[in-house]
Design an enzyme around this catalytic site. Structure first.
Site, PDB file in Angstrom:
ATOM      1  N   GLY A  16     -13.731  -5.565  -1.527  1.00 42.24           N
ATOM      2  CA  GLY A  16     -14.545  -5.694  -2.743  1.00 42.24           C
ATOM      3  C   GLY A  16     -15.942  -6.245  -2.552  1.00 42.24           C
ATOM      4  O   GLY A  16     -16.511  -6.825  -3.475  1.00 42.24           O
ATOM      5  N   ARG A  94      -7.942   6.164  -2.768  1.00 41.46           N
ATOM      6  CA  ARG A  94      -6.987   7.212  -3.143  1.00 41.46           C
ATOM      7  C   ARG A  94      -7.756   8.484  -3.481  1.00 41.46           C
ATOM      8  O   ARG A  94      -8.786   8.438  -4.161  1.00 41.46           O
ATOM      9  CB  ARG A  94      -6.181   6.817  -4.393  1.00 41.46           C
ATOM     10  CG  ARG A  94      -5.381   5.554  -4.271  1.00 41.46           C
ATOM     11  CD  ARG A  94      -4.351   5.581  -3.178  1.00 41.46           C
ATOM     12  NE  ARG A  94      -3.294   6.580  -3.367  1.00 41.46           N
ATOM     13  CZ  ARG A  94      -2.414   6.918  -2.437  1.00 41.46           C
ATOM     14  NH1 ARG A  94      -2.469   6.364  -1.241  1.00 41.46           N
ATOM     15  NH2 ARG A  94      -1.487   7.810  -2.691  1.00 41.46           N
ATOM     16  N   LEU A  96      -8.365  11.631  -5.646  1.00 42.42           N
ATOM     17  CA  LEU A  96      -8.126  11.841  -7.073  1.00 42.42           C
ATOM     18  C   LEU A  96      -7.961  13.325  -7.379  1.00 42.42           C
ATOM     19  O   LEU A  96      -8.613  14.172  -6.764  1.00 42.42           O
ATOM     20  CB  LEU A  96      -9.302  11.259  -7.866  1.00 42.42           C
ATOM     21  CG  LEU A  96      -9.450   9.744  -7.691  1.00 42.42           C
ATOM     22  CD1 LEU A  96     -10.812   9.265  -8.163  1.00 42.42           C
ATOM     23  CD2 LEU A  96      -8.333   9.004  -8.417  1.00 42.42           C
ATOM     24  N   ASN A 110     -19.125   7.235  -6.910  1.00 40.00           N
ATOM     25  CA  ASN A 110     -18.480   6.713  -5.712  1.00 40.00           C
ATOM     26  C   ASN A 110     -19.547   6.328  -4.699  1.00 40.00           C
ATOM     27  O   ASN A 110     -20.643   6.884  -4.713  1.00 40.00           O
ATOM     28  CB  ASN A 110     -17.590   7.818  -5.112  1.00 40.00           C
ATOM     29  CG  ASN A 110     -16.872   7.388  -3.837  1.00 40.00           C
ATOM     30  OD1 ASN A 110     -16.283   6.300  -3.776  1.00 40.00           O
ATOM     31  ND2 ASN A 110     -16.929   8.228  -2.801  1.00 40.00           N
ATOM     32  N   HIS A 112     -20.082   6.215  -0.544  1.00 39.37           N
ATOM     33  CA  HIS A 112     -19.481   6.706   0.698  1.00 39.37           C
ATOM     34  C   HIS A 112     -20.370   6.271   1.868  1.00 39.37           C
ATOM     35  O   HIS A 112     -21.591   6.442   1.812  1.00 39.37           O
ATOM     36  CB  HIS A 112     -19.358   8.235   0.666  1.00 39.37           C
ATOM     37  CG  HIS A 112     -18.718   8.775   1.899  1.00 39.37           C
ATOM     38  ND1 HIS A 112     -17.362   8.685   2.130  1.00 39.37           N
ATOM     39  CD2 HIS A 112     -19.245   9.356   2.995  1.00 39.37           C
ATOM     40  CE1 HIS A 112     -17.089   9.206   3.315  1.00 39.37           C
ATOM     41  NE2 HIS A 112     -18.212   9.628   3.861  1.00 39.37           N
ATOM     42  N   GLN A 176     -26.884  -2.001   3.146  1.00 43.48           N
ATOM     43  CA  GLN A 176     -27.596  -1.016   2.314  1.00 43.48           C
ATOM     44  C   GLN A 176     -26.746  -0.574   1.120  1.00 43.48           C
ATOM     45  O   GLN A 176     -27.265  -0.324   0.034  1.00 43.48           O
ATOM     46  CB  GLN A 176     -27.990   0.196   3.156  1.00 43.48           C
ATOM     47  CG  GLN A 176     -28.987  -0.117   4.244  1.00 43.48           C
ATOM     48  CD  GLN A 176     -30.249  -0.741   3.674  1.00 43.48           C
ATOM     49  OE1 GLN A 176     -30.801  -0.266   2.696  1.00 43.48           O
ATOM     50  NE2 GLN A 176     -30.698  -1.833   4.277  1.00 43.48           N
TER      51      GLN A 176
HETATM   52  C1  GRF Z   1     -17.379   0.637   1.850  1.00 40.03           C
HETATM   53  O1  GRF Z   1     -17.910   0.871   3.113  1.00 40.03           O
HETATM   54  C2  GRF Z   1     -17.414   1.879   1.025  1.00 40.03           C
HETATM   55  O2  GRF Z   1     -18.527   2.664   1.278  1.00 40.03           O
HETATM   56  C3  GRF Z   1     -16.164   2.592   1.487  1.00 40.03           C
HETATM   57  O3  GRF Z   1     -15.220   1.580   1.650  1.00 40.03           O
HETATM   58  C4  GRF Z   1     -15.884   0.353   1.922  1.00 40.03           C
HETATM   59  C5  GRF Z   1     -15.451  -0.624   0.876  1.00 40.03           C
HETATM   60  O4  GRF Z   1     -15.908  -1.924   1.150  1.00 40.03           O
HETATM   61  N1  GRF Z   1     -15.817   3.628   0.562  1.00 40.03           N
HETATM   62  P1  GRF Z   1     -15.784  -3.047   0.058  1.00 40.03           P
HETATM   63  O5  GRF Z   1     -14.335  -3.072  -0.429  1.00 40.03           O
HETATM   64  O6  GRF Z   1     -16.737  -2.720  -1.065  1.00 40.03           O
HETATM   65  O7  GRF Z   1     -16.153  -4.318   0.756  1.00 40.03           O
END
Ligand code: GRF
Length: 215
Positions: A16, A94, A96, A110, A112, A176
């Site tokens: 998180g 997950r 979706l 989202n 990524h 970032q």
């Molecule tokens: C992040 O790198 C995000 O881009 C990816 O999973 C990671 C989640 O990190 N989808 P966090 O739980 O926000 O620390």
């Protein structure tokens, strides 16, 4: 005329840290009302971050449902109880279904950890190093049926350094992510984003300039 803050629900699966960046921005001046944090995994750090911030923290544990459809039905019920204008996937791990995506079309985003369309899916940092790219980064995008395939809103680039490890590169990218995710949410909350012909517009101009010709 005062504008209502945007109601936001954040979905997580783990640590998180992106959620925390959004919480911190909301405590500052991001015009959102964080209604709930929902995790598909119990006991994760992100739920505690939500509670600490005074946000409803709920679990919809996917392992308690016989199939994806049943899990998503409950997930939608829990999300919609908070009546969000935006649903944010912040490390929600997950896949979706098309039905879920359609239900939240245009209000589901989202983050990524790659410069999409490069490296969709998992283990992006190790794969970027293996591929020998000189630049890597992160993308915030609207979610469509195609995993990690929806139209990008904002990207951040970082250099790949000599002797980089997946962890070192991930840390550089994550910094970032924490910057661009609140930025994208701000644009959405300020109603500055639209989608035309599969391209995200910011104030009516392509949000990502170098994708304009791909439309
Ligand atoms: C992040 O790198 C995000 O881009 C990816 O999973 C990671 C989640 O990190 N989808 P966090 O739980 O926000 O620390």
């Amino acid at each position: 005329m005062s504008t209502q803050p945007l109601a936001v629900v954040v979905l997580i699966s783990g640590r998180g840290s992106n959620l925390q960046a959004i919480i911190d921005a909301a405590a500052h001046d991001l015009p959102v009302d964080l209604r709930a944090v929902i995790s598909n995994r119990p006991g994760v750090a992100g739920l505690e971050r939500g509670r600490q911030a005074g946000i409803a923290a709920e679990v919809v544990d996917h392992t308690h449902y016989p199939d994806r459809a049943a899990f998503e039905k409950e997930l939608v019920r829990v999300i919609d109880a908070h009546d969000p204008g935006l649903v944010v996937l912040a490390g929600f791990m997950r896949v979706l279904t098309a039905g879920f995506v359609a239900h939240y079309r245009g209000r589901l985003i989202n983050i990524h950890p790659s410069l999409l369309p490069a490296f969709p899916g998992l283990d992006t940092h190790a794969r970027a190093l293996e591929a020998g790219v000189t630049e890597h980064g992160a993308t915030v995008h609207f979610v469509t049926e195609e995993v990690d395939g929806g139209p990008p809103i904002v990207q951040a680039r970082v250099p790949v350094l000599a002797n980089d490890t997946p962890d070192a590169l991930a840390a550089r990218v994550l910094e970032q992510e924490h910057r661009i995710f609140p930025q994208a949410i701000r644009w959405f909350a300020e109603r500055r984003l639209s989608i035309a012909h599969g391209v995200v517009l910011l104030d009516g101009e392509p949000a990502i300039r170098d994708q304009a010709s791909a439309a």
